[in-house]
Write an enzyme that holds these catalytic residues in place. Structure first.
Site, PDB file in Angstrom:
ATOM      1  N   ASP A   1       0.477 -12.173  15.435  1.00 30.94           N
ATOM      2  CA  ASP A   1       1.617 -11.351  15.853  1.00 30.94           C
ATOM      3  C   ASP A   1       2.926 -12.077  15.557  1.00 30.94           C
ATOM      4  O   ASP A   1       2.943 -13.298  15.346  1.00 30.94           O
ATOM      5  CB  ASP A   1       1.465 -11.099  17.366  1.00 30.94           C
ATOM      6  CG  ASP A   1       2.173  -9.848  17.854  1.00 30.94           C
ATOM      7  OD1 ASP A   1       2.964  -9.274  17.091  1.00 30.94           O
ATOM      8  OD2 ASP A   1       1.933  -9.468  19.018  1.00 30.94           O
TER       9      ASP A   1
ATOM     10  N   ASP B   1       2.604  -0.234  17.895  1.00 29.84           N
ATOM     11  CA  ASP B   1       2.276  -0.361  19.317  1.00 29.84           C
ATOM     12  C   ASP B   1       2.188   1.008  19.974  1.00 29.84           C
ATOM     13  O   ASP B   1       1.774   1.118  21.126  1.00 29.84           O
ATOM     14  CB  ASP B   1       3.346  -1.194  20.031  1.00 29.84           C
ATOM     15  CG  ASP B   1       3.082  -2.679  19.902  1.00 29.84           C
ATOM     16  OD1 ASP B   1       2.018  -3.052  19.370  1.00 29.84           O
ATOM     17  OD2 ASP B   1       3.934  -3.467  20.335  1.00 29.84           O
TER      18      ASP B   1
END
Ligand code: DGJ
Length: 699
Positions: free
Chosen positions: A452, A520
């Protein structure tokens, strides 16, 4: 037949793909000029083609054609691809051709400046199995006393042939809204697509398609391009008032400069281009085929159904909680259990701990061993979240090495999500980062890293370094090197690229990762559009998509479990909900839907993808592999209560018959093409269908 040919009399090169050709020529002043990008031509036909000179030459505009890599110098006024300044203050380049070589499908054209020791190679590569042309540039300072300042060094410039209109398609968005397709007329102006963020970005993806305004999903010429770079980038599209449309692209954004010391060389990333004659759908399928054949390391591997703990736990992570989720995930048929953020250091919120990569002693008193062992005992592989490029100021790492972050003297260090960016261009920070990742992977035989990166660069300085803008290139290269080394040393390791969702999706990162977390936003209604945009360039097998709780955490929307699954099944699905709160009925239905996915995934992940559009509210995808077809269709909202018309398929043969493998119903291909597949959707919003068809017979 070699895919690169040279015509010495005309000083012309021809690159031939499966269905297209690309021609370039050396002009009298030794500039490399664009001649043709489109339908297949012979070398002799290409030699007859005129250059695209300006039709409006005057004392204000030279006649000269379109450069393959425009420089500053002479009567050139469009966006330059290569901008340099020599030590004596002279700017621009005057070309001298020094030769070329052809190695299979790889053409290198060698040039140098007429006066200064700057050498440039233009690279073109075709792989012989498609139409994608990979282009990149090498520049080298072969002098022995003075540096050369590089103010811009693009990978390539592209040109569309003359058409009465031009339209551009590109992908825009933001966090939670990535990959929205925008299709708009190209203005007579310079249009810049860019990221100044040090990451590919959610806001613009380095993909650009140009057409004449008439192309659609299944017909029309499309010239599309994609930059293989995961840091800052810029593509400048220029439609000039006399009808020429060209674009140049490469790494870095405006205002950066790189100093090339004597003897030093710079190589750009690949900027790949593709001409297709049959619409945006054919362009996407050709890109997907290219990504599989020449970008991904493991294209033939089937991506596992995974579970990810993020939406279930947030930062409330400990062994018992993860074990409870793992047990339920395994019972659903999940194959990879991924523990997300919150497992390390003092990471109990966004505020602290990032950079301290040892298991949190309260949550994991015996380390990660017991969890990893139990996950494996349950028959799953074990994956873990990392964010190697970032640090919370409240961390032992930052306290020990405050100078390892991007920063500038006399400037604030802007925090975003309470974190700063590690300067991985620094060899010490990069070595430390590689070492802890290597240790983590080795110690627990980690199968999967979710890599990430949750903020962009700010105050991107490197105090004490003589060429600090280098970090915009070297940070990304360092990320690549660390990933490449980890993968070489741990051949079973697979990596998911993530940057707060889809902020780092590009062909550069895909060369060292296996899948991309596209957003997301896990709301299935929003996700249909996100996935539609993602599929323009990237194949379904790399698109991670989770089924999460309802109501959705981002949008508050309630949707049926089946609809959530059917949307996620269009890629490489995972489950990301809090399974400890799912009812027995939901768990049972989930297990059935996971099993249903496993029956179709060889077609979804390894087949060809055809995007389908129904009558307004209905969208769908048809995947084809040999004689098998999978159709997934979604009706997010049923306008006026009207029943959607059957969904017309795109990839069946009119003269064949297709059998529904679940119901046994048969359909003539001609009917599926012309009137469509009846879906029998239930009434109401959020309806969906999954149909498996097999070609049964000739009629
Ligand atoms: C952003 C990612 O996109 C999420 O899936 C999750 O991993 C969080 N970061 C964790 O901080």
């Amino acid at each position: 037949m070699p895919s690169v040919l040279f015509h010495p009399d005309h000083r012309l090169w021809l690159l031939r793909g499966a269905t297209s050709a690309y021609a370039i020529r050396l002009a009298e002043d030794d500039s490399v000029r664009h001649v043709h990008w489109g339908a297949v031509l012979t070398l002799d036909q290409a030699a007859e083609l005129p250059e695209r000179v300006s039709p409006a030459a005057s004392s204000f505009e030279a006649e000269a054609g379109v450069d393959e890599l425009a420089v500053e110098g002479g009567a050139r006024f469009g966006p330059p691809s290569l901008l340099v300044r020599f030590a004596d203050g002279t700017r621009g380049v005057e070309w001298r051709y020094t030769g070329h070589d052809i190695d299979g499908g790889h053409l290198r054209i060698h040039l140098r400046d007429r006066h200064y020791p700057l050498h440039v190679t233009l690279n073109y590569r075709m792989h012989g199995d498609g139409d994608v042309i990979e282009r990149w540039t090498n520049v080298e300072n072969r002098g022995d006393d003075a540096p050369v300042t590089v103010l811009r060094c693009d990978s390539a410039a592209w040109a569309a042939p003359h058409r009465p209109h031009y339209r551009m398609s590109h992908l825009v968005g933001g966090w939670n809204s990535e990959f929205q397709v925008r299709r708009t007329d190209v203005p007579v102006a310079e249009t810049v697509l860019t990221s100044r963020r040090g990451m590919t970005s959610h806001h613009a993806n380095p993909w650009l398609a140009v057409d004449d305004g008439t192309a659609c999903e299944d017909h029309g010429e499309v010239w599309s391009t994609a930059l293989a770079w995961s840091g800052s980038w810029r593509i400048s599209l220029h439609r000039d008032p006399v009808g020429r449309t060209t674009w140049t692209g490469g790494f870095g954004h405006e205002g950066l400069s790189w100093s090339l010391a004597p003897g030093e060389a710079l190589e750009t990333p690949v900027f790949a281009g593709l001409y297709t004659a049959n619409g945006f759908g054919a362009a996407s399928r050709a890109w997907h085929a290219h990504v599989r054949a020449h970008v991904l390391a493991h294209p033939d591997e089937t991506r596992p159904v995974l579970y990810n703990s993020w939406e279930a736990t947030g930062f409330d992570v400990d062994e018992a909680g993860q074990l409870a989720l793992a047990a339920r995930a395994a019972s659903l048929g999940v194959e990879m259990f991924v523990m997300d953020d919150g497992w390390f250091g003092g990471r109990r919120s966004e505020r602290a701990g990032l950079g301290d990569w040892t298991p949190n002693p309260d949550g994991f008193p015996s380390g990660l061993g017991p969890l990893a062992a139990e996950v494996r005992r349950l028959g799953m592989r074990f994956g873990i979240w990392v964010e190697p490029e970032m640090v919370n100021p409240d961390s032992d790492l930052y306290r020990a090495h405050p100078d390892w972050v991007l920063h500038m003297a006399n400037r604030d260090r802007t925090e975003m999500r309470h974190q700063l960016v590690l300067n991985l261009a620094r060899p010490d920070a990069a070595a430390w980062t590689h070492a802890w990742l290597d240790r983590l992977v080795a110690e627990h035989a980690i199968d999967f890293l979710k890599w990430d990166a949750n903020r962009p660069f700010t105050e991107a300085g490197w105090p004490g370094h003589e060429d600090p803008d280098r970090l915009w290139i070297e940070h990304t290269r360092s990320v690549y090197r660390i990933m490449d080394r980890l993968r070489a040393d741990h051949p079973g390791l697979r990596i998911e690229a993530c940057s707060g969702g889809g902020g780092r999706a590009d062909l550069g990162i895909l060369a060292r990762t296996d899948q991309i977390w596209a957003s997301d936003n896990t709301d299935p209604v929003d996700r249909i559009g996100i996935q539609h945009g993602f599929s323009q360039l990237y194949p379904a097998q790399v698109m991670s998509a989770w089924v999460t709780d309802s109501p959705n955490v981002a949008t508050g929307r309630r949707t049926p479990l089946r609809f959530r699954f059917h949307v996620a099944m269009a890629g490489a699905p995972g489950i990301g909900g809090d399974l400890t709160t799912w009812t027995q009925e939901e768990l049972k239905e989930s297990a059935e839907l996971v099993a249903a996915y496993k029956r179709i995934r060889h077609v979804v992940q390894h087949g060809e993808q055809h995007r389908l559009r129904g009558d307004g509210t209905l969208a769908g995808v048809e995947y084809v592999r040999e004689d098998e077809h999978v159709v997934i269709a979604w009706c997010p909202t049923r306008a006026f209560g009207h029943t959607p018309a059957p969904l017309r398929l795109a990839a069946v043969r009119p003269d064949a018959v297709y059998r529904d493998l679940d119901t046994g119903a048969t359909y003539p291909g001609a009917l599926l093409l012309q009137s469509g597949l009846p879906l029998g959707l239930p009434p109401g919003d959020h309806a969906s269908a999954l149909v498996r068809l097999r070609r049964a017979d000739q009629v």
